[in-house]
Every structure is written in structure tokens, then in C-alpha cells.
Design a protein around this motif. Structure first.
Motif, PDB file in Angstrom:
ATOM      1  N   LYS A  72      14.619  -5.314  -0.956  1.00 12.18           N
ATOM      2  CA  LYS A  72      13.157  -5.396  -1.088  1.00 12.18           C
ATOM      3  C   LYS A  72      12.602  -6.499  -0.200  1.00 12.18           C
ATOM      4  O   LYS A  72      11.558  -6.327   0.447  1.00 12.18           O
ATOM      5  CB  LYS A  72      12.794  -5.654  -2.555  1.00 12.18           C
ATOM      6  CG  LYS A  72      11.325  -5.945  -2.815  1.00 12.18           C
ATOM      7  CD  LYS A  72      10.510  -4.709  -3.094  1.00 12.18           C
ATOM      8  CE  LYS A  72       9.037  -5.051  -3.288  1.00 12.18           C
ATOM      9  NZ  LYS A  72       8.216  -3.925  -3.661  1.00 12.18           N
ATOM     10  N   SER A 112      11.918   0.689  -8.193  1.00  7.05           N
ATOM     11  CA  SER A 112      10.653   0.053  -7.849  1.00  7.05           C
ATOM     12  C   SER A 112       9.482   0.823  -8.454  1.00  7.05           C
ATOM     13  O   SER A 112       9.558   2.014  -8.702  1.00  7.05           O
ATOM     14  CB  SER A 112      10.486  -0.002  -6.333  1.00  7.05           C
ATOM     15  OG  SER A 112       9.146  -0.281  -5.998  1.00  7.05           O
ATOM     16  N   ASN A 113       8.391   0.097  -8.697  1.00 10.84           N
ATOM     17  CA  ASN A 113       7.212   0.719  -9.303  1.00 10.84           C
ATOM     18  C   ASN A 113       6.141   1.086  -8.292  1.00 10.84           C
ATOM     19  O   ASN A 113       4.996   1.301  -8.659  1.00 10.84           O
ATOM     20  CB  ASN A 113       6.593  -0.234 -10.325  1.00 10.84           C
ATOM     21  CG  ASN A 113       7.415  -0.278 -11.582  1.00 10.84           C
ATOM     22  OD1 ASN A 113       7.781   0.766 -12.118  1.00 10.84           O
ATOM     23  ND2 ASN A 113       7.730  -1.468 -12.041  1.00 10.84           N
ATOM     24  N   GLN A 170      -1.492  -8.950   3.260  1.00 16.49           N
ATOM     25  CA  GLN A 170      -0.845  -8.225   2.172  1.00 16.49           C
ATOM     26  C   GLN A 170       0.609  -8.639   2.032  1.00 16.49           C
ATOM     27  O   GLN A 170       1.099  -8.880   0.929  1.00 16.49           O
ATOM     28  CB  GLN A 170      -0.898  -6.723   2.443  1.00 16.49           C
ATOM     29  CG  GLN A 170      -2.058  -6.033   1.773  1.00 16.49           C
ATOM     30  CD  GLN A 170      -2.180  -4.601   2.231  1.00 16.49           C
ATOM     31  OE1 GLN A 170      -1.779  -4.254   3.333  1.00 16.49           O
ATOM     32  NE2 GLN A 170      -2.754  -3.763   1.394  1.00 16.49           N
ATOM     33  N   TYR A 214       0.959 -11.867   0.406  1.00  9.61           N
ATOM     34  CA  TYR A 214       0.761 -11.726  -1.039  1.00  9.61           C
ATOM     35  C   TYR A 214       2.003 -11.159  -1.710  1.00  9.61           C
ATOM     36  O   TYR A 214       2.479 -11.673  -2.718  1.00  9.61           O
ATOM     37  CB  TYR A 214      -0.451 -10.819  -1.306  1.00  9.61           C
ATOM     38  CG  TYR A 214      -0.506 -10.274  -2.706  1.00  9.61           C
ATOM     39  CD1 TYR A 214      -0.937 -11.069  -3.769  1.00  9.61           C
ATOM     40  CD2 TYR A 214      -0.112  -8.977  -2.977  1.00  9.61           C
ATOM     41  CE1 TYR A 214      -0.963 -10.573  -5.048  1.00  9.61           C
ATOM     42  CE2 TYR A 214      -0.132  -8.469  -4.255  1.00  9.61           C
ATOM     43  CZ  TYR A 214      -0.563  -9.271  -5.292  1.00  9.61           C
ATOM     44  OH  TYR A 214      -0.574  -8.776  -6.554  1.00  9.61           O
ATOM     45  N   HIS A 269     -11.356  -0.358   3.497  1.00  5.82           N
ATOM     46  CA  HIS A 269     -11.753   0.958   3.000  1.00  5.82           C
ATOM     47  C   HIS A 269     -13.035   1.430   3.691  1.00  5.82           C
ATOM     48  O   HIS A 269     -13.132   2.593   4.107  1.00  5.82           O
ATOM     49  CB  HIS A 269     -11.952   0.915   1.483  1.00  5.82           C
ATOM     50  CG  HIS A 269     -10.688   0.602   0.738  1.00  5.82           C
ATOM     51  ND1 HIS A 269     -10.671   0.197  -0.565  1.00  5.82           N
ATOM     52  CD2 HIS A 269      -9.394   0.627   1.129  1.00  5.82           C
ATOM     53  CE1 HIS A 269      -9.437  -0.012  -0.957  1.00  5.82           C
ATOM     54  NE2 HIS A 269      -8.628   0.242   0.047  1.00  5.82           N
ATOM     55  N   LYS A 321      -4.407  -4.242 -14.116  1.00  7.28           N
ATOM     56  CA  LYS A 321      -4.100  -5.666 -14.168  1.00  7.28           C
ATOM     57  C   LYS A 321      -5.207  -6.430 -14.870  1.00  7.28           C
ATOM     58  O   LYS A 321      -5.179  -7.653 -14.896  1.00  7.28           O
ATOM     59  CB  LYS A 321      -3.937  -6.214 -12.757  1.00  7.28           C
ATOM     60  CG  LYS A 321      -2.772  -5.583 -12.034  1.00  7.28           C
ATOM     61  CD  LYS A 321      -2.336  -6.434 -10.894  1.00  7.28           C
ATOM     62  CE  LYS A 321      -1.213  -5.754 -10.187  1.00  7.28           C
ATOM     63  NZ  LYS A 321       0.039  -6.501 -10.281  1.00  7.28           N
TER      64      LYS A 321
HETATM   65  C1  LIG Z   1      -3.917  -3.959  -4.806  1.00  7.54           C
HETATM   66  C2  LIG Z   1      -2.585  -4.567  -4.461  1.00  7.54           C
HETATM   67  C3  LIG Z   1      -2.763  -5.905  -3.789  1.00  7.54           C
HETATM   68  C4  LIG Z   1      -1.724  -4.700  -5.698  1.00  7.54           C
HETATM   69  O1  LIG Z   1      -0.435  -5.107  -5.333  1.00  7.54           O
HETATM   70  P1  LIG Z   1       0.667  -5.347  -6.487  1.00  7.54           P
HETATM   71  O2  LIG Z   1       0.242  -6.453  -7.380  1.00  7.54           O
HETATM   72  O3  LIG Z   1       1.986  -5.521  -5.811  1.00  7.54           O
HETATM   73  O4  LIG Z   1       0.621  -3.936  -7.230  1.00  7.54           O
HETATM   74  P2  LIG Z   1       1.550  -3.377  -8.362  1.00  7.54           P
HETATM   75  O5  LIG Z   1       1.731  -4.412  -9.406  1.00  7.54           O
HETATM   76  O6  LIG Z   1       1.022  -2.057  -8.754  1.00  7.54           O
HETATM   77  O7  LIG Z   1       2.931  -3.169  -7.605  1.00  7.54           O
HETATM   78  C5  LIG Z   1       3.919  -2.230  -8.021  1.00  7.54           C
HETATM   79  C6  LIG Z   1       4.924  -2.048  -6.927  1.00  7.54           C
HETATM   80  O8  LIG Z   1       4.298  -1.433  -5.809  1.00  7.54           O
HETATM   81  C7  LIG Z   1       4.466  -2.208  -4.644  1.00  7.54           C
HETATM   82  N1  LIG Z   1       3.226  -2.056  -3.847  1.00  7.54           N
HETATM   83  C8  LIG Z   1       1.959  -2.306  -4.227  1.00  7.54           C
HETATM   84  N2  LIG Z   1       1.085  -1.995  -3.257  1.00  7.54           N
HETATM   85  C9  LIG Z   1       1.807  -1.508  -2.218  1.00  7.54           C
HETATM   86  C10 LIG Z   1       1.472  -1.012  -0.926  1.00  7.54           C
HETATM   87  N3  LIG Z   1       0.201  -0.938  -0.476  1.00  7.54           N
HETATM   88  N4  LIG Z   1       2.475  -0.602  -0.134  1.00  7.54           N
HETATM   89  C11 LIG Z   1       3.756  -0.644  -0.558  1.00  7.54           C
HETATM   90  N5  LIG Z   1       4.136  -1.117  -1.774  1.00  7.54           N
HETATM   91  C12 LIG Z   1       3.172  -1.544  -2.592  1.00  7.54           C
HETATM   92  C13 LIG Z   1       4.736  -3.592  -5.133  1.00  7.54           C
HETATM   93  O9  LIG Z   1       5.510  -4.298  -4.202  1.00  7.54           O
HETATM   94  C14 LIG Z   1       5.512  -3.319  -6.391  1.00  7.54           C
HETATM   95  O10 LIG Z   1       6.852  -3.029  -6.042  1.00  7.54           O
HETATM   96  P3  LIG Z   1       8.115  -3.363  -7.044  1.00  7.54           P
HETATM   97  O11 LIG Z   1       7.925  -2.562  -8.298  1.00  7.54           O
HETATM   98  O12 LIG Z   1       9.295  -2.910  -6.232  1.00  7.54           O
HETATM   99  O13 LIG Z   1       8.113  -4.842  -7.248  1.00  7.54           O
HETATM  100  C15 LIG Z   1      -1.831  -3.654  -3.447  1.00  7.54           C
HETATM  101  O14 LIG Z   1      -1.585  -2.417  -4.017  1.00  7.54           O
HETATM  102  C16 LIG Z   1      -2.591  -3.475  -2.165  1.00  7.54           C
HETATM  103  O15 LIG Z   1      -2.429  -4.261  -1.250  1.00  7.54           O
HETATM  104  N6  LIG Z   1      -3.418  -2.413  -2.074  1.00  7.54           N
HETATM  105  C17 LIG Z   1      -4.335  -2.193  -0.971  1.00  7.54           C
HETATM  106  C18 LIG Z   1      -3.802  -1.284   0.072  1.00  7.54           C
HETATM  107  C19 LIG Z   1      -4.953  -0.797   0.886  1.00  7.54           C
HETATM  108  O16 LIG Z   1      -5.820  -0.127   0.398  1.00  7.54           O
HETATM  109  N7  LIG Z   1      -4.945  -1.148   2.175  1.00  7.54           N
HETATM  110  C20 LIG Z   1      -6.018  -0.722   3.037  1.00  7.54           C
HETATM  111  C21 LIG Z   1      -5.762   0.536   3.742  1.00  7.54           C
HETATM  112  S1  LIG Z   1      -4.179   0.588   4.501  1.00  7.54           S
END
Ligand SMILES: CC(C)(COP(=O)(O)OP(=O)(O)OC[C@H]1O[C@@H](n2cnc3c(N)ncnc32)[C@H](O)[C@@H]1OP(=O)(O)O)[C@@H](O)C(=O)NCCC(=O)NCCS
Ligand SMILES: CC(C)(COP(=O)(O)OP(=O)(O)OC[C@H]1O[C@@H](n2cnc3c(N)ncnc32)[C@H](O)[C@@H]1OP(=O)(O)O)[C@@H](O)C(=O)NCCC(=O)NCCS
Lengths: 329, 329
Positions: free
Chosen positions: B123, B180-181, B230, B233, B278, B326
Motif C-alpha cells: 500500500k 482494502s476499503n 491527495q 493526505y 469537480h 465520516k
Molecule cells: C475524500 C477523500 C479525501 C477521502 O479519503 P479517505 O479518508 O482515504 O477515504 P476512505 O476512508 O473512504 O478510504 C477508504 C480506502 O479508500 C482509499 N481511497 C480513498 N480515496 C481514494 C482515491 N481517490 N483513490 C484511491 N484510493 C482511495 C483509501 O486509501 C482507503 O484505503 P484502505 O482501505 O486500503 O486504507 C478521498 O476519497 C479523495 O481524495 N477523494 C477525491 C477524489 C476526487 O474527486 N478527485 C478529483 C477528481 S480526480
């Protein structure tokens, strides 16, 4: 009946839990032992290098000192034996990441199979993949040859070919990590074919493309037909090796006599077909260069011709080497 | 000294051989146990399905017969427990081929890691891959924005993006096979981005392309910059989870409170940036449709616009869902 089923369920749960625990402790022992083996192998490797250097130094300085010739000969024998042990028995057990191409796509992941059964079935699936894709490629090439009014069929075909060669190259990396003897050229050949597909994919529609379209799709058609023959030969080869009980070890030396058994009726058809393919490749390369001289702004023609030429030369050389080694020539 | 080195070598060979043999027998036990576990799990699965059907039948026919309500309640409890055992303790141990995308490229290969350490480092490598690629994408996008006289920079960039998303999608399949989730949408998003890159790659040079080039590369530039935020983060999130000793299990429920700890300073910057992304995606989709109406023969404009629009909608919906879960919103 519900009560009975319930008891049965509880019993099975107990059994599952027991097995899971046993499994867990086995994995723990396994990872520890693997680490231990890695360390032992690394240390031994160092010792071998050191000993070799000592031997070389003694020879250079002409100071064999109090070491008798017998001892030096014995040393060389032990050295040889140790290297063989490392190469043939230890290394196949250590994890392997499959080289740069697998790493490029997957990152670090162990692609070494644990048992011979899995290795063999992976190889069989690889050959099946080629065998099943070839007819689709034949049909698609014919479509591209006939349907010339649109660029789309050819675009889609080239995309598929790019995917196909990436998949082949990935699988071959896994095969090699598991002791396959595929010559390095065939793998390089598949990387080149991947690049060629991408180059043709980016070839802009226009006069130059119209002039070269026929050649490239005809070559593709012929190679896909050849693929069917080749896959059939490889499958029967695999079958022969397996029934000889040797295919489990993909690392059988192919100059062994058993490997020549499969050199049968298939080959008398396959070999001429391969030679025709080489001639056709050379011709296609020449045509690409002609197109380039006519339309010097289309870099794809130059690139495509060069790649095809390199592929052709490599194929000829490698095929003749293989044949000579098998003492067919 | 040679004699001593020789003895040492022989001793090490003996040790290696012993370890190799031990390893071999361990592997044998391991594969046997794994098979056994597979069979036990399959049988138990069948029993569960059967019992569920029995329960449902009894309810339907209103004939609980001589089964007391207590017994039926107990049955349901046991059923629940058995399912949990299968899902949480047994399934993670069984081999997994990583789903259709991995199968497409590699064929059948077990991508499930044996220990938590490997899972976690895979990961981390995945996040590093994103983090290290983003700056390269930023630079390439800038080059494409400025160097408009040639189609080549953009072609090369789109090829790289196609490779990049294939690699992401493959790695994500492996991650999901290891618990993974990642939401299904993000994976679909990466498949769509792969398709979009290929569509733009095949976009013929010309007026339509000249009109749209700026938009697509500007969006690419912004998204790569966002990627850096990202990834940072996600890395800090991974770090937090790991120091909580939970990251080893990638399958931690992310609605747990620990998962919210990493929701820190990073997020106040990240969230607005995501919303801007977006909006920018929506705008790019609209522009693509405009170009399509002006040049209706360029199917790539329609395709590109549609994919961008779908991606945008999916991103908005999924981001807001995640935030709601969340309890940030
Ligand atoms: C909103 C956000 C910050 C939340 O992230 P988060 O706190 O990691 O979210 P979750 O708790 O749902 O994560 C669950 C799993 O999904 C993964 N994940 C979350 N968002 C992801 C993404 N965009 N790509 C790949 N993996 C992602 C996490 O790493 C986590 O993995 P794990 O279970 O192996 O540890 C994230 O989803 C994000 O960056 N989204 C925006 C993407 C976007 O719209 N980009 C613009 C267009 S490309
Ligand atoms: C000449 C030829 C028939 C010999 O096949 P062979 O008997 O299997 O050759 P080898 O004994 O050297 O095989 C060694 C290994 O390489 C593999 N191999 C051989 N040729 C291969 C090829 N073209 N592609 C992929 N793998 C190949 C074999 O399967 C074997 O694998 P293993 O160790 O896992 O069992 C074969 O190499 C061939 O078909 N060459 C012609 C290809 C060509 O020029 N095509 C036209 C242009 S595309």
C-alpha cells in the motif's frame, strides 16, 4: 432437524477455527524460514565471491604458498558445487518480483509460485491465451483490410494489440521468474511489438497511412495465422514434456534429448511458415521506408519501419540459433 | 587459510541444504492445508445456504413445527457467527486472483499476501507511486500547454497516462484482494481515465483538437497538482493508521473513530481543492460537447465529453458520500 443442523454447524465452525489457527502458525514459520534462507544465501554468496577472489589473487601473484595443487583443485570443485546448490535449489525458493516490467505495473509483489503444479498451469494458461487470441486477431485484421473507409477499426485493433503484448510481456516475466527458458529475444520482441502497435495507433489518417495500411494489416493477418500454428506446436511440446514428467520443472534444459521428441510433424509445417514470416517482415520494413521517403513528415513511417526491421533481424538470428542448438540444422 | 575457508563453505552448504529441505516440507504442508481450508470453507458455505433456506421455508409455511422460538433465534445467532468467521478469518487466507483486471493481464495468479507487513508495504508503494508520478505529470502538462506546434508531446503524455492508470488499476485490484476499503467508484474512475487517455490519444490532429487541447491539458495539470495534495493526505492517513497499529489490517472499518484522527490540517486545504477539480471537470465536459457540435465528425470530442461528465458526476457523489459517512458534513 434444525437442532441437528445447528450442531453440525457448530462442529464445522470448530474445525474451521482449528485449521485457521494451524494455518496461521504455519505461515509464521514459513515467513521466518524464508527470511532465514534469504540471509543464508546472501552470506554464502559473499563467501563464494571472497573465495574466488582469493584464488584469483594467488594465481596472479604466483604465490600458491603452502597450498598444494590438490587443495586448489578441490577448492574449485567445492566452489562449483556451492554455486550449483545456490542456483538450482536455493534461488528458486526465494521470492522474486519478476523484473522491471512487472514492477512497472504492479510494484513489488512476489510472483514466484510455490509448487510445480501452479507453475505448469500458469504456462498452460499463457499458451491458451495466445491460442485463443490468435483467431480474434485474424478476424480483426481481415476486417481492417476490407473496411478502409474508417480509421476506427484499425485504431481499435492497435489498442487491442498493445494490450495483448503488454499482457504477454507481463506473463513472460512471471514465467522467467519461475525458471522458464524463454530466450531474452522473444521477450524483447514482445516489447518491440507493443511499441510498434502504439506507433501505428498514433499514425495520423491521411495519404501516407492509406498507402501503408494494407501492408501492416496483411502482416498482422499472417502473423496471427502463424501464431495459431506456433501455439499448437508449443502446446504439444508442453504436453510431451509433461508426460515425460519434466515440465513441472520449467527449467528443463531444452538441449536435452527429451525436448526434441516433440519436434514432430508440426515442425515441418511450422518452420517454412516462420521463414515466410521473416521475409514478409523484411518486406514490410522496406515498404515503410519507401512511404517515409515519399512522406518525410510522417515520423511514424520511419519509426515503424525501423522497429519492424529490428524485429525481423532478431527473429531470423534467434530462430536459426534455436534450430542449430536443437541440432536440426 | 584456503583450507579453513573451504571447511566454512562446506558447513554453510550443509546448513543451506538442511534449510531448503525444511522449507520444502513446509511448503508441502502449507499447500495441503490451504486446499483443506478451501474445501472446509466451501462445505460450510453450502451448509449456511441450506440452513437459511430451511429457516425461510419454515417461516413461509407457518409451520415452525416442534422448533421453539428460542431454537430459531439461536439458529440465527449461530448463522451470523458462522458467516462472520468465514468472512473475517477464513476468506482472507484463501488464494485470490485479484479479479478480472489482474486476470486480463496476468492470468490466474495468487495476489493475496501472506503477512500484514507485505500488505502494508504494498500500500505504501502504491501511494508513493502516485506521489512520485504527479510531479512528472505536472511538468509534462505544462510542456504540452506551451509546446503546441507538435502533436508529439501530447501523444507521449497520453500514452504515459494510459500506462499510469493501468498500473493504478492493477495495484488497486491487488489492494482490494487484500482487504482494502477503496470504494468501487475510485477504481471505476481509474478505468474511465484509462479509456479517456486512449480516446484523446486517437484524437486526430486538426482544428477540433487545436480548440480542445488547452482545456484537456489544463485539467490534467490541475488534477496532477491535486494528486500531490491527495497523496500527502493519504500518506499521513496511512501513517496515523499504522501508528495506531491498525493499518496492518487494511480492512479496518473506516467509520471507526481512529480513522478520523488523520482528518487534520491537510483536509481543510484538500477539500476546497477537490471541489474546484469537480467544477473544472464539469466545465471541460461542457467544452468538449461544444467542440463536438462545431465539428460533429470528431467522435473523440463526444466520447471525451461523455467520459469526463460521467467521471465528474461519480466523483461528486462519492466524495460527498465519504464526507457524510465520516460525519464531516
Ligand atoms: C475524500 C477523500 C479525501 C477521502 O479519503 P479517505 O479518508 O482515504 O477515504 P476512505 O476512508 O473512504 O478510504 C477508504 C480506502 O479508500 C482509499 N481511497 C480513498 N480515496 C481514494 C482515491 N481517490 N483513490 C484511491 N484510493 C482511495 C483509501 O486509501 C482507503 O484505503 P484502505 O482501505 O486500503 O486504507 C478521498 O476519497 C479523495 O481524495 N477523494 C477525491 C477524489 C476526487 O474527486 N478527485 C478529483 C477528481 S480526480
Ligand atoms: C523456433 C521455435 C519453434 C522453437 O520453439 P521451442 O522448441 O519451444 O524453443 P526452445 O526449446 O528454445 O524453448 C525455450 C522456451 O522458450 C519458449 N519459447 C520459444 N519460442 C517462443 C516464442 N516465440 N515466444 C514465446 N516463448 C517462446 C518455450 O515455450 C520454452 O519455454 P519453457 O522453458 O518455459 O518451456 C520457436 O522459438 C518459434 O516459434 N520461433 C519463431 C518465432 C518467429 O520468428 N515468428 C515470426 C515472427 S513473429
Amino acid at each position: 432437524p434444525l437442532g441437528a443442523e445447528l450442531n453440525e454447524l457448530e462442529r464445522a465452525n470448530g474445525e474451521l477455527e482449528k485449521t485457521v489457527n494451524e494455518y496461521g502458525s504455519l505461515i509464521e514459520r514459513y515467513t521466518k524460514l524464508q527470511q532465514q534462507l534469504c540471509q543464508l544465501a546472501a552470506k554464502q554468496q559473499k563467501r563464494l565471491v571472497h573465495l574466488e577472489r582469493t584464488l584469483a589473487n594467488q594465481r596472479e601473484t604466483m604465490r600458491p604458498r603452502n597450498n598444494s595443487p590438490d587443495l586448489r583443485q578441490e577448492t574449485r570443485a567445492v566452489l562449483e558445487r556451492s554455486r550449483k546448490l545456490l542456483r538450482e535449489r536455493v534461488e528458486p525458493l526465494l521470492p522474486s518480483d519478476g523484473g522491471w516490467f512487472v514492477r512497472l505495473f504492479l510494484g513489488t509483489i512476489n510472483v514466484r509460485f510455490m509448487d510445480k503444479r501452479t507453475r505448469l498451469s500458469f504456462k498452460r494458461e499463457y499458451e491458451q491465451f495466445k491460442q485463443q487470441t490468435a483467431p480474434a486477431l485474424v478476424i480483426a485484421s481481415v476486417v481492417c483490410l476490407l473496411w478502409t473507409s474508417s480509421r476506427w477499426p484499425s485504431l481499435l485493433l492497435q489498442m487491442f494489440i498493445a494490450y495483448y503484448y503488454s499482457a504477454l510481456a507481463l506473463r513472460e516475466s512471471v514465467l522467467v521468474a519461475n525458471g522458464s527458458n524463454i530466450r531474452r529475444w522473444w521477450r524483447l520482441h514482445h516489447y518491440l511489438s507493443l511499441v510498434l502497435a502504439v506507433v501505428v495507433l498514433t499514425w495520423p489518417d491521411g495519404e501516407a497511412y492509406a498507402e501503408f495500411r494494407g501492408e501492416i494489416h496483411f502482416l498482422g493477418l499472417y502473423l496471427s495465422l502463424l501464431q495459431i500454428l506456433q501455439a499448437r506446436y508449443q502446446m504439444s511440446r508442453l504436453y510431451t514434456l509433461r508426460s515425460l514428467g519434466k515440465a513441472g520443472e520449467l527449467d528443463v534444459a531444452n538441449t536435452d534429448s527429451p525436448a526434441q521428441l516433440h519436434w514432430g510433424a508440426n515442425m515441418s509445417l511450422l518452420l517454412p511458415a516462420i521463414l515466410v514470416a521473416h521475409a514478409l517482415q523484411a518486406w514490410t520494413a522496406v515498404r515503410a521506408f519507401q512511404v517515409y521517403f515519399k512522406y518525410p513528415r510522417v515520423a511514424q513511417a520511419l519509426l515503424g519501419g525501423t522497429i519492424t526491421l529490428i524485429t525481423c533481424i532478431g527473429n531470423v538470428v534467434t530462430t536459426f540459433r534455436t534450430l542449430r542448438e536443437k541440432a536440426v540444422l
